[in-house]
Design a protein around this motif. Structure first.
Motif, PDB file in Angstrom:
ATOM      1  N   ASP A  20       0.823  -1.210   0.000  1.00  0.00           N
ATOM      2  CA  ASP A  20       0.000   0.000   0.000  1.00  0.00           C
ATOM      3  C   ASP A  20       0.854   1.257   0.000  1.00  0.00           C
ATOM      4  N   GLN A  21       1.894   1.267   0.826  1.00  0.00           N
ATOM      5  CA  GLN A  21       2.742   2.460   0.926  1.00  0.00           C
ATOM      6  C   GLN A  21       3.507   2.721  -0.367  1.00  0.00           C
ATOM      7  N   ASP A  24       0.960   4.097  -2.975  1.00  0.00           N
ATOM      8  CA  ASP A  24       0.565   5.485  -2.723  1.00  0.00           C
ATOM      9  C   ASP A  24       1.727   6.461  -2.877  1.00  0.00           C
ATOM     10  N   THR A 225      -1.243  -4.878  -2.664  1.00  0.00           N
ATOM     11  CA  THR A 225      -2.000  -3.653  -2.445  1.00  0.00           C
ATOM     12  C   THR A 225      -3.483  -3.979  -2.231  1.00  0.00           C
ATOM     13  N   ASP A 232      -7.986  -0.296   7.023  1.00  0.00           N
ATOM     14  CA  ASP A 232      -7.926   1.044   6.440  1.00  0.00           C
ATOM     15  C   ASP A 232      -9.129   1.904   6.802  1.00  0.00           C
ATOM     16  N   SER A 246      -5.544   2.387  -1.882  1.00  0.00           N
ATOM     17  CA  SER A 246      -4.159   2.750  -2.193  1.00  0.00           C
ATOM     18  C   SER A 246      -3.805   2.549  -3.669  1.00  0.00           C
ATOM     19  N   ARG A 255     -12.084   5.465  -3.861  1.00  0.00           N
ATOM     20  CA  ARG A 255     -11.304   6.254  -2.906  1.00  0.00           C
ATOM     21  C   ARG A 255     -11.975   7.587  -2.569  1.00  0.00           C
ATOM     22  N   TYR A 336      -1.188  11.043  -0.392  1.00  0.00           N
ATOM     23  CA  TYR A 336      -1.698   9.699  -0.148  1.00  0.00           C
ATOM     24  C   TYR A 336      -0.757   8.746   0.583  1.00  0.00           C
ATOM     25  N   GLU A 337       0.545   8.974   0.538  1.00  0.00           N
ATOM     26  CA  GLU A 337       1.447   8.062   1.250  1.00  0.00           C
ATOM     27  C   GLU A 337       1.096   8.011   2.734  1.00  0.00           C
ATOM     28  N   ALA A 340      -1.577   5.437   3.937  1.00  0.00           N
ATOM     29  CA  ALA A 340      -1.397   4.017   3.625  1.00  0.00           C
ATOM     30  C   ALA A 340      -1.076   3.141   4.822  1.00  0.00           C
ATOM     31  N   HIS A 344      -6.992   5.182   6.944  1.00  0.00           N
ATOM     32  CA  HIS A 344      -7.257   6.359   6.128  1.00  0.00           C
ATOM     33  C   HIS A 344      -8.193   7.327   6.848  1.00  0.00           C
TER      34      HIS A 344
END
Length: 389
Positions: A20-21, A24, A225, A232, A246, A255, A336-337, A340, A344
């Motif tokens: 995910d990180q 993003d 991901t 989240d 992500s 999103r 967005y990072e 992640a 959220h």
């Protein structure tokens, strides 16, 4: 009837969260140089290997390999014994151009831009915590943030490794009020050592259950991901539409719609409309207006309003077309990072400076506003429309 409810969280070193990180972070770099970029990045991590895939349409390109390695270093995957090292793992990029079949999202009038795909999204808020999030999830996140802080300090527990999970079970009264911590579980990766006493002395004092493991991270589990969508969002409370967040730019309502729904739910609960509120919004590809809106206050409405009456007032207050959501919540920023890991939803809105680089290594700094969907900026409008004193 009294009951138990459980939520879990995972650390930044968990394989799925690594993915995910990375997704993003790549998205952020594209948006930093081209705010109108269309991005959908999927990441797979396994022993010694990262695979990047997905679709991108952008005026600029970025060094996806460097971005991925930087994320691994930030998390702490810097030792060969982890079998997943930022400096030596292989990276395969299979990113391609986004299909032109998605013409339905385009419009001559930007405000009438349609949804990038069909989808259902949910927003939720509850008066259990100061940030209107479920208490069991907030506790799960908090435990792992503390564990991460201890690991990064490196003095108290130098044997900790990046991968970890937590789980909190709360007992609720018949009136749906949390009254007791039933169980706390933490699983953490660590260096290999013979004696158990060092960790037991520290952990037994506060935890009901603990589990230690040596083989972890992408060497112990393949990560993808979008596989921690409950972590989240709301920890199993409320509902989830099924779409991951992500790696997706805000034209994907999976999103942006979910962020808008959280923004609505939080502001309504904070304004005193209900103690608990769930909202569902559904979209169709190429259509700007939602197909439907649903609200459930679980019998906690404070204004003697039916849930369907609340829906009518929501439509008066909030423009839920994708373009309007993107503009209102400033979702075309590289923000967005930070979303992640550790959820959220529920984080504090703030402005920060971030640094980015393009494919040629040119750097830029940009100030961005994080977690705009957590702002309580619609309370005056809600109180006016709902005729609250």
């Amino acid at each position: 009837m009294a009951y138990l409810f459980t939520s879990e969280s995972v650390s930044e070193g968990h394989p799925d969260k690594i993915s995910d990180q990375i997704s993003d972070a790549i998205l952020d770099h594209f948006l930093a140089y081209d705010p109108e970029a269309k991005v959908a990045i999927e990441t797979l991590v396994t022993t010694g290997q990262i695979i990047l895939s997905g679709e991108v349409n952008s005026k600029n390109y970025v060094n996806v390999q460097k971005i991925a390695r930087d994320i691994l270093r930030k998390i702490g995957y810097t030792k060969n014994e982890y079998r997943f090292n930022a400096d030596s793992c292989g990276i395969l990029s299979a990113i391609q151009e986004q299909s032109m079949d998605l013409q339905g999202i385009r419009s001559l009038n930007k405000s009438d831009q349609g949804a990038g795909d069909q989808g259902i999204v949910f927003g939720y808020a509850i008066k259990e915590t100061e940030n209107y999030m479920p208490l069991s999830l907030e506790m799960s996140h908090h435990l792992l943030r503390e564990l991460s802080s201890i690991r990064n300090e490196g003095e108290k527990m130098p044997y900790l490794r990046p991968d970890a999970k937590s789980q909190v079970t709360l007992e609720y009264s018949e009136k749906n009020v949390p009254i007791h911590i039933h169980a706390i579980v933490i699983s953490t990766q660590h260096d290999e050592f013979d004696t158990k006493e060092r960790m037991q002395e520290r952990i037994n004092k506060i935890l009901h259950k603990y589990y230690k493991f040596v083989t972890g991270g992408p060497h112990g589990d393949t990560g993808l991901t979008g596989r921690k969508i409950i972590v989240d969002t709301y920890g199993g409370k409320g509902a989830h539409g099924g779409g991951a967040f992500s790696g997706k730019d805000p034209s994907k309502v999976d999103r942006s719609g979910a962020y808008a729904a959280r923004h609505i739910a939080k502001n309504l609960v904070a304004a005193g409309i209900a103690d608990e509120l769930l909202i569902q919004i559904s979209y169709a590809v190429g259509v700007s207006e939602p197909m439907g809106i649903y609200v459930n206050t679980y019998g906690t409405s404070k204004r003697k309003l039916l849930d369907e009456d609340i829906v009518v007032k929501i439509q008066k207050i909030f423009d839920l077309r994708p373009y309007a959501i993107t503009k209102r919540l400033k979702l075309r920023q590289p923000i967005y990072e930070e979303t992640a890991v550790y959820g959220h939803m529920g984080k504090k809105p703030r402005k920060v400076w971030k640094c980015f680089s393009d494919i040629e290594g040119h750097q830029k700094k940009q100030e961005v506003e994080l977690f705009t969907w957590e702002k309580l900026d619609y309370l005056p409008v809600i109180k006016e429309v709902f005729n609250m004193e």
